[in-house]
Design an enzyme around this catalytic site. Sequence first.
Site, PDB file in Angstrom:
ATOM      1  N   GLY A 225      24.248  53.898  24.579  1.00  0.00           N
ATOM      2  CA  GLY A 225      24.555  52.902  24.364  1.00  0.00           C
ATOM      3  C   GLY A 225      25.726  52.005  25.012  1.00  0.00           C
ATOM      4  O   GLY A 225      26.166  50.749  24.592  1.00  0.00           O
TER       5      GLY A 225
ATOM      6  N   ILE B 157      39.399  49.717  34.723  1.00  0.00           N
ATOM      7  CA  ILE B 157      37.820  49.214  34.449  1.00  0.00           C
ATOM      8  C   ILE B 157      36.363  48.600  35.078  1.00  0.00           C
ATOM      9  O   ILE B 157      36.962  47.318  35.998  1.00  0.00           O
ATOM     10  CB  ILE B 157      38.169  48.235  33.187  1.00  0.00           C
TER      11      ILE B 157
ATOM     12  N   GLN C 277      32.803  49.498  23.845  1.00  0.00           N
ATOM     13  CA  GLN C 277      33.727  50.957  23.372  1.00  0.00           C
ATOM     14  C   GLN C 277      34.527  51.008  22.956  1.00  0.00           C
ATOM     15  O   GLN C 277      35.180  51.500  21.517  1.00  0.00           O
ATOM     16  CB  GLN C 277      33.452  51.612  24.922  1.00  0.00           C
TER      17      GLN C 277
ATOM     18  N   GLU D  15      36.188  57.104  23.476  1.00  0.00           N
ATOM     19  CA  GLU D  15      37.134  58.151  22.148  1.00  0.00           C
ATOM     20  C   GLU D  15      37.887  57.416  22.263  1.00  0.00           C
ATOM     21  O   GLU D  15      38.854  56.879  21.221  1.00  0.00           O
ATOM     22  CB  GLU D  15      37.069  59.152  22.464  1.00  0.00           C
TER      23      GLU D  15
END
Lengths: 702, 328
Positions: A462, A586, A595, A662
């Site tokens: 995803g 990035i 995210q 995360e």
Amino acid sequence: MASQAHNAVGSPIERREGGAKVSGGALYATEYTPPGCVYAWLVTATVPKGRVASLDTAAALKVPGVLAVLTPDSAPRLADTDDATLAVLQNSEVPHHGWPVALAVAETLEAARAAAGSVGVAYETEPHESVLTEDPPGAYTPDEVNGGHPTERRRGDPEGRFAAAPVKIDARYRVPPLYNHPMEPHGATASWRDGRLTVYDTSQGADPVRAVLAQVFELPEERVTVVCEHVGGGFGSKGTPRPHVVLAAMASLHVRRPVKLALTRRQLTELVGHRAPTDHRLRLGAEPDGTLTSLIHEVTTHTSRIKEFVEQAAVPGRVMYAGANSLTAHRVAALDVPTPSWMRAPGEAPGMYALESAVDELACALAMDPIELRTRNEPDEEPDSGRPFSSRHLVECLREGAKRFGWAERDHRAGVRRSGAWLTGTGVAAATYPVLVSPSRATVTAHPDGLHVVRINATDIGTGARTVLAQIAAEALGVGAEAVRTEIGTTGLPKAPLAGGSSGTASWGWAVHEACRSLARRLHERSGPLPPEGLTASADTRGTADAESPYARHAFGAHFAEVGVDTDTGEVRVRRLLGVYAAGRILNPRTAGSQFIGGMVMGLGMALTEGGRVDPASGAFLGSDLAGYHVPAHADVPEVEAHWIDEEDAHLNPMGSKGIGEIGIVGTAAAIGNAVHHATGIRFRELPLTPDQVHAAGRGLV
Amino acid sequence: MKPVSYVRARSVEEATAAHAGRGEARYLGGGTNLVDLMKLGVERPEVLVDITRLPLDQVEEQPDGALRLGATVRNSDLAAHPLLRDRYPVVSQAVLSGASGQLRNVATTGGNLLQRTRCAYFQDVSKPCNKRVPGSGCAALDGVNHDHAVLGHSPHCVATHPSDLAVALAAVDAVVELAGPGGGRAVPVTDFLRLPEDVPERDTVISHGELITAVVLPPLPPGSVSRYRKARERASYAFALASVAAVLRLEDGVVSHLGLAFGGLAHRPWRARRAEAALLGARPTPEAVARALDAELAEAVPLRDNAYKVSLARDLAAQVLGSLTATA
């Protein structure tokens, strides 16, 4: 070739499979229906500990359409596995509530479910303990904690310096069991043909699934194919093969038909892992000027009786702040509970909640701006290892966030901003997540028609992996991203590591980059048309990607939150969340932003709404479906902003990227908790901050 | 596999006959709760009588000024109805605070009243539950009972009624109209839903075969104001930890009418008759309100995990009454 590749790295291009996903065209693991496919339904243990005394399958076998009921007596034998959670239907032991005790297989889903419901199970139970207490009997110090970190690290004289510190914080924080609950529940479709096993699974990595299936069914890996074409989230719960895929393959072997098995939402929490509850004791000692003189973070957590998993929640204290005196330690109690596992930022998410809450408490005790306190304790090197940071821009994140958030105007007094029944407050917390990377293989082929095909067994859970790998390839080849096709998600492709530990893009991208650079060189060296089959280059980053780095490599971030607290109800509502990250380069601002924001929303749930409840009598994770376990609804999620600073770091990988999957969750809960303190003047130390505790503590505030 | 037969009723008479005529029958409205419970094995009907085609989908004003809500009016339509929004804000607010937008689009008025408790033990067929299997015991009594009742519970059952709408209906003295094989009857909503006592398997006083055809809202006293407030664990799609519905009328600063009901505290909406009586004819000063609420909640018996509900409900009610007093 264009010197500036179109839509290459850094472009905010849309994910390639987005259209297929929103139109229903993208197939997930249990949407494959091979000819002759039948259905399986699981029977799970309803007691917390003991053994199955008897299984009565007579009624189940009479259900029309039933083909078999697999039990420990009838199920295929599995070869030994290192992972006891996969040794299903091998004996009659029940290690925890929810453990598989039988599997019904039938021509239809309905018949399988009915048959499963007709299986009579009698248990012999034993005394059990399923609730983690503050000082659990039998708690022990594990040899190591998740991630291979040492269970304890000690520097200097932390206790002595804490005792002598002029300003100190000694606080306990608690994080409850949390559930990953990805959108797509765990399921698999398995079929055997001519001694070959083919599995459609929902996993964060097809290669690890293949390796385990080959092991437990004693097959050469070449005879196992695992397809994970589209995966609806995992958050760690699909990081290694989970029991559903083994069960589907066992059932298919048994009935000699393709078998589909999907777990229910309630079965998920007891079979695919959860974030273990953690009890934290934090002691911080400081000089009046804010200089930390002691940092002690002690964590107590649980694991199951069959597998040790220790949430490494004290580890962030080894990275974050300068100081010569530190103790970070873990204890774990093996309880009669389902086996915990990874959940988005294991270790960092609960650990930084506790550490960053304590830092905020220290700032209050010092009457110091919490950003200033963090800045004052910024280390020159990684405190625990003494290694230099490859890059560390935490202070820049804090300052950039402060500017964007309007921190300078903040009145640091707590509990003074009232509007009617509402109290408002703001909070800040830091975030960190390690840079992880694994070796990978990849190939790329240049075709005569101008198309470049990248092949790598990466998994898109995803995140947009297909898209960002095409961008990395395009940059390395010097072509536009539209000239690159990415083939991922099946074991027929070059071997690659899983999408986990925020390491997927770095690991896969490195190999893709190497293969593409190699191809570009060969294309440059040759002339004339390409052969019909094209020109292929490959890469294998073993020995480079996994080489020991002399640097301490971590991403950092700063989280800011504004909350309103309704003193009538004790309801906390987040009004603004803002994150600023230093995570290398990035690669795709659009998918990266998603995210970061997704992590922050998950952190909002951790802070305010999510908490697993263990039924003491049965050891069950009670009310664990999406009605009972409260992940944030849209109405809970306000304005969320994710920003990043340009960070160049030459010590990472050829793309210069750090993981981003995360870190978004890591500091969010602490920032919200600190904002609740700023709003109310009351320090809550047990998540989630639900109305019961906030209202009870806050009575009389207005 | 347990076969279920399905009957699509074309009239109320056909529906009640179909329901009464066979074994274990259930009316099917939106199905948002019933179908979930069938999947979980909690509800095991033999017959489903689909009532969604019955002509019960209108909100109608009665000659006496009452509002008659058809049993199959969808929650979303009900909440948005201009007459309801205008005259019974408390009811519209309660409906909108329940479930999610998607669920409200299919859930019905009658089904809302007949929904079952969300007690996690009730929903898990492997756990003891007197409501599901009479005599099997109550696992919540000494289990995880954070969400359970503090008022009117019994050793047999500590479940709460999950509806928001029902709480508002209790506060406005709504009446449930029933049709049955033996004819029709009307029951105040506060009597329709019952306390567990020693028959927790019975949520309501409905008889076999009876069908809710409408809920009638009597006209509220002229000049009255009303409001619904709910405390919950997330901003949408969560059941009430505690909620309050109130209708207040002041004359010369004195309470001339008060309808006050709590949700999330008991096996049915808890009509606060004692607090109402204490405030009727009095000035609703904060002190008087506090005394009245304390009197009402004095009989609360919290369980291990839910003592917070008593003070939460008290403060919510004080806030609602305070805000209504300011606008009345």
